[in-house]
Design an enzyme around this catalytic site. Structure first.
Site, PDB file in Angstrom:
ATOM      1  N   GLY A 261      30.157 -56.628   0.638  1.00 57.25           N
ATOM      2  CA  GLY A 261      30.396 -55.500   1.535  1.00 57.25           C
ATOM      3  C   GLY A 261      29.449 -54.318   1.413  1.00 57.25           C
TER       4      GLY A 261
ATOM      5  N   GLU B  28      29.650 -49.456  -4.225  1.00 59.76           N
ATOM      6  CA  GLU B  28      30.740 -50.168  -3.532  1.00 59.76           C
ATOM      7  C   GLU B  28      30.828 -49.711  -2.085  1.00 59.76           C
ATOM      8  OE1 GLU B  28      32.762 -52.469  -3.413  1.00 59.76           O
ATOM      9  OE2 GLU B  28      33.802 -52.877  -5.288  1.00 59.76           O
ATOM     10  N   ASP B  29      31.321 -50.601  -1.221  1.00 57.50           N
ATOM     11  CA  ASP B  29      31.575 -50.213   0.159  1.00 57.50           C
ATOM     12  C   ASP B  29      32.822 -49.338   0.249  1.00 57.50           C
ATOM     13  OD1 ASP B  29      33.184 -52.335  -0.633  1.00 57.50           O
ATOM     14  OD2 ASP B  29      32.861 -53.537   1.157  1.00 57.50           O
TER      15      ASP B  29
ATOM     16  N   ASP C 234      39.824 -49.092  -2.545  1.00 59.70           N
ATOM     17  CA  ASP C 234      41.140 -49.125  -1.907  1.00 59.70           C
ATOM     18  C   ASP C 234      42.211 -48.930  -2.987  1.00 59.70           C
ATOM     19  OD1 ASP C 234      43.215 -49.639  -0.119  1.00 59.70           O
ATOM     20  OD2 ASP C 234      42.889 -51.783  -0.076  1.00 59.70           O
TER      21      ASP C 234
ATOM     22  N   LYS D 270      40.002 -44.659  -0.111  1.00 58.49           N
ATOM     23  CA  LYS D 270      41.350 -44.485   0.446  1.00 58.49           C
ATOM     24  C   LYS D 270      42.240 -43.891  -0.642  1.00 58.49           C
ATOM     25  CE  LYS D 270      41.192 -48.493   3.584  1.00 58.49           C
ATOM     26  NZ  LYS D 270      41.708 -49.873   3.789  1.00 58.49           N
TER      27      LYS D 270
ATOM     28  N   PHE E 237      43.172 -50.496   7.941  1.00 58.50           N
ATOM     29  CA  PHE E 237      42.124 -51.507   7.754  1.00 58.50           C
ATOM     30  C   PHE E 237      40.928 -51.203   8.652  1.00 58.50           C
ATOM     31  CE2 PHE E 237      40.033 -55.580   8.533  1.00 58.50           C
ATOM     32  CZ  PHE E 237      39.854 -56.020   7.237  1.00 58.50           C
TER      33      PHE E 237
ATOM     34  N   ASP F  83      33.990 -56.517   6.566  1.00 58.74           N
ATOM     35  CA  ASP F  83      34.276 -57.631   7.472  1.00 58.74           C
ATOM     36  C   ASP F  83      35.766 -57.789   7.769  1.00 58.74           C
ATOM     37  OD1 ASP F  83      34.831 -58.543   4.733  1.00 58.74           O
ATOM     38  OD2 ASP F  83      35.220 -60.472   5.691  1.00 58.74           O
TER      39      ASP F  83
ATOM     40  N   ARG G 146      30.375 -57.449   9.887  1.00 54.75           N
ATOM     41  CA  ARG G 146      29.559 -56.747   8.881  1.00 54.75           C
ATOM     42  C   ARG G 146      28.316 -56.106   9.488  1.00 54.75           C
ATOM     43  NH1 ARG G 146      31.517 -58.194   3.795  1.00 54.75           N
ATOM     44  NH2 ARG G 146      32.224 -60.327   3.559  1.00 54.75           N
TER      45      ARG G 146
HETATM   46  P1  5GP Z   1      40.269 -52.507  -4.295  1.00 53.10           P
HETATM   47  O1  5GP Z   1      40.040 -53.381  -5.510  1.00 53.10           O
HETATM   48  O2  5GP Z   1      39.843 -51.084  -4.503  1.00 53.10           O
HETATM   49  O3  5GP Z   1      41.682 -52.595  -3.805  1.00 53.10           O
HETATM   50  O4  5GP Z   1      39.497 -53.126  -3.089  1.00 53.10           O
HETATM   51  C1  5GP Z   1      38.202 -53.251  -3.020  1.00 53.10           C
HETATM   52  C2  5GP Z   1      37.771 -54.297  -1.993  1.00 53.10           C
HETATM   53  O5  5GP Z   1      38.786 -54.614  -1.005  1.00 53.10           O
HETATM   54  C3  5GP Z   1      36.632 -53.741  -1.206  1.00 53.10           C
HETATM   55  O6  5GP Z   1      35.409 -53.911  -1.875  1.00 53.10           O
HETATM   56  C4  5GP Z   1      36.735 -54.522   0.079  1.00 53.10           C
HETATM   57  O7  5GP Z   1      36.073 -55.751  -0.082  1.00 53.10           O
HETATM   58  C5  5GP Z   1      38.204 -54.767   0.266  1.00 53.10           C
HETATM   59  N1  5GP Z   1      38.789 -53.773   1.212  1.00 53.10           N
HETATM   60  C6  5GP Z   1      39.607 -52.740   0.928  1.00 53.10           C
HETATM   61  N2  5GP Z   1      39.963 -52.059   2.026  1.00 53.10           N
HETATM   62  C7  5GP Z   1      39.332 -52.659   3.072  1.00 53.10           C
HETATM   63  C8  5GP Z   1      39.281 -52.401   4.498  1.00 53.10           C
HETATM   64  O8  5GP Z   1      39.895 -51.482   5.059  1.00 53.10           O
HETATM   65  N3  5GP Z   1      38.503 -53.251   5.231  1.00 53.10           N
HETATM   66  C9  5GP Z   1      37.800 -54.296   4.682  1.00 53.10           C
HETATM   67  N4  5GP Z   1      37.074 -55.040   5.501  1.00 53.10           N
HETATM   68  N5  5GP Z   1      37.815 -54.550   3.343  1.00 53.10           N
HETATM   69  C10 5GP Z   1      38.577 -53.756   2.545  1.00 53.10           C
HETATM   70 MG    MG Z   2      33.443 -54.406  -1.959  1.00 48.60          MG
END
Ligand code: 5GP
Ligand code: MG
Length: 179
Positions: free
Chosen positions: A48, A102-103, A106, A134, A155, A162, A168
């Site tokens: 991402g 990181e993108d 969450d 977030k 989301f 993606d 993407r």
């Molecule tokens: P975390 O471990 O912080 O919960 O999540 C990280 C990963 O979840 C991100 O790198 C991404 O790949 C995915 N992710 C979290 N929120 C979103 C979202 O709103 N859209 C998309 N496409 N991916 C997300």
């Molecule tokens: Mg990611």
């Protein structure tokens, strides 16, 4: 306002390309000021973050290296459940300053896991740069060091992110409207 369809889902524009690039200008300036002289190793977390990493690194004026890693998850057999493993980080990271790119952060699970693994590998200082954050979803008592834009829980797709592998390549960021 642009409305797009990806498979069964409908999305509308949330953040335009020019807003994204302005946010990245601010992140890059902060990194340029704080990490001068540290020779950081930037590590883009695939898939991402590829677009953010490209636009961020064009703006970073430090003497630095750039590498890439993937995170693989699998179901463990022990009671600890889910493990994640780093793939592809071959640099000697001992004693270095590492900036993870990181993108989106969450829940914060990925960030915490990556930081722990890098500290276990002997990294001196692990920092996290994320385009999107977030805060309401983040369960962990940690905040990224460099954040481009704070978002609600919804989301999103585009600019590297993606839905089922698609979206993407969109230059703007879109939010889901039919849930
Ligand atoms: P975390 O471990 O912080 O919960 O999540 C990280 C990963 O979840 C991100 O790198 C991404 O790949 C995915 N992710 C979290 N929120 C979103 C979202 O709103 N859209 C998309 N496409 N991916 C997300
Ligand atoms: Mg990611």
């Amino acid at each position: 306002m642009d409305v797009i369809q990806i498979q069964d889902k409908t999305f509308e524009t949330l953040i335009t390309e020019s807003e994204i690039l302005s946010a990245i200008d601010v992140v890059a300036e902060k990194i340029n000021n704080e990490l001068d002289g540290k020779r950081p190793l930037f590590v883009c977390v695939l898939n991402g973050a590829f677009m953010f990493a490209a636009d961020l690194m064009r703006r970073v004026k430090l003497e630095c290296e750039i590498s890439f890693l993937k995170v693989a998850s699998y179901e463990g057999t022990s009671s600890t459940g889910r493990f994640k493993q780093l793939i592809g980080l071959n640099e000697d990271v001992k004693g270095r300053t590492v900036v993870l790119i990181e993108d989106i952060v969450d829940t914060g699970e990925t960030m915490v896991m990556l930081k722990k693994q890098l500290y276990d590998m002997g990294v001196a200082d692990v920092r996290m740069a994320t385009l999107l954050f977030k805060p309401e979803s983040c369960r962990k008592d940690v905040t990224p060091d460099y954040v481009g834009i704070n978002l609600p829980k919804d989301f999103i797709v585009g600019y590297g992110l993606d839905y089922n592998g698609y979206g993407r390549n969109l230059t703007d960021i879109y939010t889901l409207i039919n849930k």
